[in-house]
Design a protein around this motif. Structure first.
Motif, PDB file in Angstrom:
ATOM      1  N   UNK A 104      26.555 -14.346   1.053  1.00  0.00           N
ATOM      2  CA  UNK A 104      27.176 -14.602  -0.251  1.00  0.00           C
ATOM      3  C   UNK A 104      28.499 -15.352  -0.093  1.00  0.00           C
ATOM      4  N   UNK A 105      29.283 -14.984   0.896  1.00  0.00           N
ATOM      5  CA  UNK A 105      30.551 -15.675   1.148  1.00  0.00           C
ATOM      6  C   UNK A 105      30.291 -17.120   1.580  1.00  0.00           C
ATOM      7  N   UNK A 106      29.274 -17.323   2.418  1.00  0.00           N
ATOM      8  CA  UNK A 106      28.947 -18.675   2.873  1.00  0.00           C
ATOM      9  C   UNK A 106      28.550 -19.574   1.707  1.00  0.00           C
ATOM     10  N   UNK A 107      27.729 -19.052   0.795  1.00  0.00           N
ATOM     11  CA  UNK A 107      27.308 -19.862  -0.356  1.00  0.00           C
ATOM     12  C   UNK A 107      28.502 -20.223  -1.221  1.00  0.00           C
TER      13      UNK A 107
ATOM     14  N   UNK B 156      19.913 -27.314  -1.584  1.00  0.00           N
ATOM     15  CA  UNK B 156      20.164 -27.392  -0.141  1.00  0.00           C
ATOM     16  C   UNK B 156      21.297 -26.454   0.258  1.00  0.00           C
ATOM     17  N   UNK B 157      22.304 -26.335  -0.596  1.00  0.00           N
ATOM     18  CA  UNK B 157      23.437 -25.448  -0.309  1.00  0.00           C
ATOM     19  C   UNK B 157      22.991 -23.998  -0.187  1.00  0.00           C
ATOM     20  N   UNK B 158      22.069 -23.586  -1.051  1.00  0.00           N
ATOM     21  CA  UNK B 158      21.541 -22.224  -0.978  1.00  0.00           C
ATOM     22  C   UNK B 158      20.861 -21.987   0.369  1.00  0.00           C
ATOM     23  N   UNK B 159      20.064 -22.948   0.797  1.00  0.00           N
ATOM     24  CA  UNK B 159      19.376 -22.818   2.089  1.00  0.00           C
ATOM     25  C   UNK B 159      20.373 -22.802   3.243  1.00  0.00           C
TER      26      UNK B 159
ATOM     27  N   UNK C 225      12.094 -21.769  -1.212  1.00  0.00           N
ATOM     28  CA  UNK C 225      11.710 -21.502  -2.612  1.00  0.00           C
ATOM     29  C   UNK C 225      12.906 -21.135  -3.490  1.00  0.00           C
ATOM     30  N   UNK C 226      13.901 -20.447  -2.935  1.00  0.00           N
ATOM     31  CA  UNK C 226      15.084 -20.114  -3.723  1.00  0.00           C
ATOM     32  C   UNK C 226      15.909 -21.372  -3.999  1.00  0.00           C
ATOM     33  N   UNK C 227      16.015 -22.251  -3.000  1.00  0.00           N
ATOM     34  CA  UNK C 227      16.697 -23.514  -3.218  1.00  0.00           C
ATOM     35  C   UNK C 227      15.987 -24.362  -4.260  1.00  0.00           C
ATOM     36  N   UNK C 228      14.645 -24.350  -4.199  1.00  0.00           N
ATOM     37  CA  UNK C 228      13.860 -25.096  -5.193  1.00  0.00           C
ATOM     38  C   UNK C 228      14.052 -24.513  -6.587  1.00  0.00           C
ATOM     39  N   UNK C 229      14.197 -23.185  -6.672  1.00  0.00           N
ATOM     40  CA  UNK C 229      14.411 -22.551  -7.972  1.00  0.00           C
ATOM     41  C   UNK C 229      15.730 -22.994  -8.586  1.00  0.00           C
ATOM     42  N   UNK C 230      16.772 -23.083  -7.765  1.00  0.00           N
ATOM     43  CA  UNK C 230      18.073 -23.552  -8.254  1.00  0.00           C
ATOM     44  C   UNK C 230      17.956 -24.984  -8.770  1.00  0.00           C
ATOM     45  N   UNK C 231      17.281 -25.831  -8.010  1.00  0.00           N
ATOM     46  CA  UNK C 231      17.117 -27.223  -8.423  1.00  0.00           C
ATOM     47  C   UNK C 231      16.332 -27.316  -9.725  1.00  0.00           C
ATOM     48  N   UNK C 232      15.270 -26.552  -9.838  1.00  0.00           N
ATOM     49  CA  UNK C 232      14.440 -26.593 -11.054  1.00  0.00           C
ATOM     50  C   UNK C 232      15.205 -26.086 -12.276  1.00  0.00           C
ATOM     51  N   UNK C 233      15.972 -25.009 -12.089  1.00  0.00           N
ATOM     52  CA  UNK C 233      16.765 -24.489 -13.208  1.00  0.00           C
ATOM     53  C   UNK C 233      17.797 -25.525 -13.635  1.00  0.00           C
ATOM     54  N   UNK C 234      18.429 -26.168 -12.665  1.00  0.00           N
ATOM     55  CA  UNK C 234      19.439 -27.178 -12.982  1.00  0.00           C
ATOM     56  C   UNK C 234      18.824 -28.365 -13.730  1.00  0.00           C
TER      57      UNK C 234
ATOM     58  N   UNK D 163      22.612 -32.083   7.356  1.00  0.00           N
ATOM     59  CA  UNK D 163      21.796 -32.106   6.133  1.00  0.00           C
ATOM     60  C   UNK D 163      22.686 -32.115   4.897  1.00  0.00           C
ATOM     61  N   UNK D 164      23.745 -31.294   4.893  1.00  0.00           N
ATOM     62  CA  UNK D 164      24.659 -31.271   3.748  1.00  0.00           C
ATOM     63  C   UNK D 164      25.400 -32.597   3.614  1.00  0.00           C
TER      64      UNK D 164
END
Length: 254
Positions: free
Chosen positions: A243-246, A145-148, A41-50, A193-194
């Motif tokens: 946070x560092x990974x993202x 996908x990057x967030x996930x 859902x957080x990844x989807x939120x980033x995509x939707x905002x973008x 996946x990435x």
């Protein structure tokens, strides 16, 4: 598995979730493995905002700020708090007990504040560059996908052989629960996946795999450093690693 899923969603997102009926080390291990899927859902939120920002013709930097803000809101800034506490602990003293006491205080010192500003700045700049790709809507999906994928940092923190810094801390339930082969498999899947999504978004086919490798190296560095200084990892180190990974993934993708 249902308990593990509830534990992952309830811990890693602000989405209301029924509490698991039982929390033990086996369920904690499964929850860490499920972490990348639990934050879909957080990844989807980033995509939707973008996508919405592009439709509204907002500047790409504004879109990136709003997208990272959505992720932060979606996890109650929990991981940023861990980043701040971890860096404050590392900067406080070379004495283990003193460092752990600073981390437990809950306040943010200058080092922690600077760390948040720098890491968030890198995330926003990397995301803004990614969203500037010609295939913008594919890039928006890649950002989600990057967030996930960044949540795969947790299986490193919880891999067998990585001790807990405190016997009574949040991390003690999760540490040393994930077998090393499972940790490797989670990161290998993240790289695939990435790579596939990145190629679909117009990047070189190897760029996504490189991003996963860079993020893994960054997380390993965080875990190694904190283990040397604190005697192991804590829940704060979990958040810092995410946070560092993202940030590493977004920079490597660009």
């Amino acid at each position: 598995m249902l308990d593990a899923w509830r534990l992952a969603v309830g811990t890693l997102t602000a989405i209301p979730a029924r509490p698991p009926t039982t929390v033990d080390r086996r369920r904690a291990s499964a929850a860490m493995v499920l972490a990348p899927a639990a934050v879909l859902p957080l990844g989807a939120a980033v995509t939707c905002v973008a996508l919405a920002g592009h439709w509204l013709q907002l500047p790409v930097l504004v879109i990136a700020l709003l997208a990272i803000g959505a992720v932060t809101l979606g996890n109650r800034a929990f991981h940023l708090d861990g980043l701040s506490d971890t860096v404050d602990g590392l900067a406080a003293s070379y004495d283990r007990e003193r460092s752990l006491l600073v981390m437990k205080s809950g306040t943010s010192g200058p080092a922690g504040v600077v760390a948040i500003v720098l890491v968030l700045g890198i995330q926003v700049a990397g995301l803004a560059s990614l969203l500037s790709l010609p295939d913008w809507w594919q890039a928006a999906i890649l950002a989600g996908i990057a967030v996930c994928a960044s949540r795969a940092a947790l299986v490193v923190c919880c891999a067998r052989g990585v001790p807990a810094a405190r016997a009574d801390g949040l991390g003690s339930t999760y540490t040393q629960t994930v077998p090393v082969p499972v940790t490797v498999s989670v990161w290998a899947l993240s790289a695939v996946v990435l790579a596939v999504t990145g190629a679909w978004a117009g990047l070189e086919w190897w760029r996504g795999a490189l991003a996963a490798f860079v993020a893994l190296a960054a997380v390993l560095a965080v875990v190694a450093r904190t283990t040397r200084r604190f005697g192991g990892v804590t829940g704060d180190v979990f958040g810092a690693s995410i946070e560092v990974a993202l940030a590493a993934i977004l920079v490597a993708l660009t």
